[in-house]
Motif scaffolding. Sequence first.
Motif, PDB file in Angstrom:
ATOM      1  N   GLY A  37       0.891  -1.312   0.066  1.00  0.00           N
ATOM      2  CA  GLY A  37      -0.068  -0.077  -0.055  1.00  0.00           C
ATOM      3  C   GLY A  37       0.760   1.212  -0.026  1.00  0.00           C
ATOM      4  O   GLY A  37       2.120   1.282  -0.422  1.00  0.00           O
ATOM      5  N   THR A  38       0.341   2.309   0.270  1.00  0.00           N
ATOM      6  CA  THR A  38       1.044   3.500   0.386  1.00  0.00           C
ATOM      7  C   THR A  38       0.822   3.910   1.843  1.00  0.00           C
ATOM      8  O   THR A  38       0.224   4.029   2.721  1.00  0.00           O
ATOM      9  N   MET A  39       2.328   4.570   2.091  1.00  0.00           N
ATOM     10  CA  MET A  39       2.672   4.982   3.479  1.00  0.00           C
ATOM     11  C   MET A  39       2.616   6.577   3.623  1.00  0.00           C
ATOM     12  O   MET A  39       3.257   7.290   2.611  1.00  0.00           O
ATOM     13  N   VAL A  40       1.967   7.135   4.149  1.00  0.00           N
ATOM     14  CA  VAL A  40       1.878   8.739   4.407  1.00  0.00           C
ATOM     15  C   VAL A  40       2.798   8.921   5.617  1.00  0.00           C
ATOM     16  O   VAL A  40       2.357   8.464   6.689  1.00  0.00           O
ATOM     17  N   VAL A  41       3.641   9.830   5.562  1.00  0.00           N
ATOM     18  CA  VAL A  41       4.614  10.294   6.565  1.00  0.00           C
ATOM     19  C   VAL A  41       4.729  11.821   6.676  1.00  0.00           C
ATOM     20  O   VAL A  41       4.280  12.434   5.651  1.00  0.00           O
ATOM     21  N   ALA A  42       5.105  12.170   7.884  1.00  0.00           N
ATOM     22  CA  ALA A  42       5.031  13.801   7.976  1.00  0.00           C
ATOM     23  C   ALA A  42       6.161  14.467   6.821  1.00  0.00           C
ATOM     24  O   ALA A  42       5.498  15.367   6.367  1.00  0.00           O
ATOM     25  N   ASP A  43       7.000  13.787   6.667  1.00  0.00           N
ATOM     26  CA  ASP A  43       8.109  14.481   5.506  1.00  0.00           C
ATOM     27  C   ASP A  43       8.444  13.302   4.837  1.00  0.00           C
ATOM     28  O   ASP A  43       8.850  12.118   5.205  1.00  0.00           O
ATOM     29  N   SER A  44       8.424  13.531   3.338  1.00  0.00           N
ATOM     30  CA  SER A  44       9.168  12.371   2.650  1.00  0.00           C
ATOM     31  C   SER A  44      10.034  12.819   1.769  1.00  0.00           C
ATOM     32  O   SER A  44       9.905  14.147   1.107  1.00  0.00           O
ATOM     33  N   ALA A  45      11.083  12.287   1.435  1.00  0.00           N
ATOM     34  CA  ALA A  45      12.312  13.094   0.499  1.00  0.00           C
ATOM     35  C   ALA A  45      11.696  12.844  -0.715  1.00  0.00           C
ATOM     36  O   ALA A  45      10.678  12.247  -1.413  1.00  0.00           O
ATOM     37  N   GLU A  46      12.666  13.908  -1.590  1.00  0.00           N
ATOM     38  CA  GLU A  46      12.136  14.028  -3.050  1.00  0.00           C
ATOM     39  C   GLU A  46      12.439  12.510  -3.576  1.00  0.00           C
ATOM     40  O   GLU A  46      13.333  11.720  -3.418  1.00  0.00           O
ATOM     41  N   THR A  47      11.613  11.942  -4.830  1.00  0.00           N
ATOM     42  CA  THR A  47      12.000  10.616  -5.287  1.00  0.00           C
ATOM     43  C   THR A  47      12.737  10.865  -6.702  1.00  0.00           C
ATOM     44  O   THR A  47      12.666  12.071  -6.915  1.00  0.00           O
ATOM     45  N   PRO A  48      13.243   9.666  -7.250  1.00  0.00           N
ATOM     46  CA  PRO A  48      14.065  10.164  -8.359  1.00  0.00           C
ATOM     47  C   PRO A  48      13.090  10.538  -9.558  1.00  0.00           C
ATOM     48  O   PRO A  48      13.468  11.259 -10.363  1.00  0.00           O
ATOM     49  N   ASN A  49      11.771  10.190  -9.644  1.00  0.00           N
ATOM     50  CA  ASN A  49      11.055  10.708 -10.550  1.00  0.00           C
ATOM     51  C   ASN A  49      10.520  11.987 -10.330  1.00  0.00           C
ATOM     52  O   ASN A  49       9.781  12.671 -11.187  1.00  0.00           O
ATOM     53  N   LYS A  50      10.758  12.735  -9.197  1.00  0.00           N
ATOM     54  CA  LYS A  50      10.515  14.089  -8.843  1.00  0.00           C
ATOM     55  C   LYS A  50       8.897  14.428  -8.508  1.00  0.00           C
ATOM     56  O   LYS A  50       8.652  14.959  -7.473  1.00  0.00           O
ATOM     57  N   ILE A  51       7.946  13.689  -9.220  1.00  0.00           N
ATOM     58  CA  ILE A  51       6.808  13.862  -8.983  1.00  0.00           C
ATOM     59  C   ILE A  51       6.220  12.353  -8.586  1.00  0.00           C
ATOM     60  O   ILE A  51       6.814  11.393  -9.005  1.00  0.00           O
ATOM     61  N   LYS A  52       5.328  12.426  -7.755  1.00  0.00           N
ATOM     62  CA  LYS A  52       4.484  11.477  -7.172  1.00  0.00           C
ATOM     63  C   LYS A  52       3.236  10.936  -7.775  1.00  0.00           C
ATOM     64  O   LYS A  52       2.870   9.724  -7.845  1.00  0.00           O
ATOM     65  N   SER A  53       2.674  11.820  -8.040  1.00  0.00           N
ATOM     66  CA  SER A  53       1.251  11.572  -8.720  1.00  0.00           C
ATOM     67  C   SER A  53       0.704  12.815  -9.743  1.00  0.00           C
ATOM     68  O   SER A  53       0.942  13.955  -9.526  1.00  0.00           O
ATOM     69  N   ILE A  54       0.036  12.208 -10.628  1.00  0.00           N
ATOM     70  CA  ILE A  54      -0.748  13.168 -11.688  1.00  0.00           C
ATOM     71  C   ILE A  54      -2.287  12.770 -11.446  1.00  0.00           C
ATOM     72  O   ILE A  54      -2.823  11.925 -11.728  1.00  0.00           O
ATOM     73  N   ALA A  55      -2.922  13.592 -10.643  1.00  0.00           N
ATOM     74  CA  ALA A  55      -4.423  13.606 -10.291  1.00  0.00           C
ATOM     75  C   ALA A  55      -5.062  14.442 -11.168  1.00  0.00           C
ATOM     76  O   ALA A  55      -4.786  15.452 -12.009  1.00  0.00           O
ATOM     77  N   HIS A  56      -6.391  14.170 -11.596  1.00  0.00           N
ATOM     78  CA  HIS A  56      -7.104  15.064 -12.191  1.00  0.00           C
ATOM     79  C   HIS A  56      -8.610  14.956 -11.830  1.00  0.00           C
ATOM     80  O   HIS A  56      -9.224  14.044 -11.168  1.00  0.00           O
ATOM     81  N   LYS A  57      -9.402  16.053 -12.326  1.00  0.00           N
ATOM     82  CA  LYS A  57     -10.830  15.925 -12.134  1.00  0.00           C
ATOM     83  C   LYS A  57     -11.451  16.708 -13.346  1.00  0.00           C
ATOM     84  O   LYS A  57     -10.931  17.536 -13.877  1.00  0.00           O
ATOM     85  N   LYS A  58     -12.687  16.021 -14.088  1.00  0.00           N
ATOM     86  CA  LYS A  58     -13.039  16.378 -15.033  1.00  0.00           C
ATOM     87  C   LYS A  58     -14.296  17.403 -14.510  1.00  0.00           C
ATOM     88  O   LYS A  58     -14.667  17.475 -13.401  1.00  0.00           O
ATOM     89  N   ASN A  59     -15.072  17.522 -15.703  1.00  0.00           N
ATOM     90  CA  ASN A  59     -16.233  18.481 -15.367  1.00  0.00           C
ATOM     91  C   ASN A  59     -16.010  19.769 -14.597  1.00  0.00           C
ATOM     92  O   ASN A  59     -16.852  19.872 -13.719  1.00  0.00           O
TER      93      ASN A  59
END
Length: 445
Positions: free
Chosen positions: A290-312
């Motif tokens: 699963g996904t762990m949420v922590v107070a601070d997380s270092a930058e990852t090699p991909n730099k970005i973690k997620s591309i979220a979106h909302k339509k309408n």
Amino acid sequence: MKFGGTSVGDVAAFERVIYVVSSQIDRRPVVVVSAMTKVTDALLAAFEVAKKGDFAEAFTSLDPHFDRHTTVADHFITGDGPRPFDAELDLARGEISDLLIRVARRSLPLSMLRDAIVSYGEQLSSRLLAEVLRSRGIAARQIDSRRLIVTDDEFGAAQPMIDETNELVRVELAPLIDAGEVPLMGGFIAANRAGETTTLGRGGSDYSAAIVAAALGASELQIWTDVTGVMTCDPRICSSARTIPVLSYEEAAELAYFGAKVLHPKTIKPAVDSQIPVRVCNTFEPNEIGTMVVADSAETPNKIKSIAHKKNITILRISSARMLGSYGFMSAVFQVFERFRTVIDVISTSEVSIALTLDNTTELDKIVTELERLGDVEVDPGYAVICVVGEGLRASTGLASKIFSTIDDVNIALVSHGASSVNLTFVIREEVAADVIRDLHREFF
Ligand code: ASP
Ligand code: MG
């Protein structure tokens, strides 16, 4: 360990919970459980029907849901002799019936009755789960959350009194844990100082779990749900989407708007503030991490973690020469939205105009009429918000340029960056959203 409604939806779901709890029994868990799926909605609907005066209809509408509890009890709790859960369910039915009559007759304040009624979802699921776990040899003990979580009097959205609650949770639960028992409580429900039942707001079981985790200094808070954590993007759009292993609290908070599947930042804050990692796990795939949420997380090699979106999404543009060099103009604009209880999402401003996005347009006509007193208003429907989130946006240069050059053939209607240092949001036509997400996903993941 918090189990959501779908994680206790039916016999098969209870079976999975037994597996999850027993496989981690050495970690000395405390269990917090939501109402069985759809039960909270059914109780609220019954309340509404009773409010219109039809008590009998309100009460019978709940029968199928009571039966679902009995079906689970029948499956797990076999052997002769009276089952404590049956007695509990009978009592609950009697009490709910009595409360619904009071609703119809207005014999107590409605907001108080509503919380009292809706609390039976978690009261019953927690009783039932405790007995089911015991039937499989787990030393579970149901504890009434209303004795542990003390709140103010704001029925329906009560705020916990943290110091009192912490003290009670520790005093009541620590000895049980030390004795090798598994305390089990309903989420979402609590009581005010007068002992009247309150609730923490819809989806409040996560909040209960975070409060308890913080009070006990847990090593981890596990939120067991029906998705495997937070994904790099919507898997329906991009089949190579995958689970994000670690998110910072700030990243998780930025993503929360984009789907109920992600944790609400408010609900996990007590755990995060106490430096307790929060893990989102899938009851249907219990061996995935699963996904762990922590107070601070270092930058990852991909730099970005997620591309979220909302339509309408609808864009509103307000332009007025009056805005230039004047004060109070923004405030006047925002007051209109406040009056019509409409949430604004993305905002961008120039010298003489404001552009903003809405996803709820039920009050749009009235809003536009009011805004026209302030300036020229343009309404533009059919957009999508794309939100790129990652600690890398804070830490590295050239990332915005890389994002936009990946999609340099797309017209961008609005950009917002800098409010949060881990979020870059832009708005594009809805028709191109899927392609944009796929292109970005390919580039960054
Ligand atoms: N049962 C409550 C609800 O449906 C609380 C929860 O599930 O977290 O809102
Ligand atoms: Mg729920």
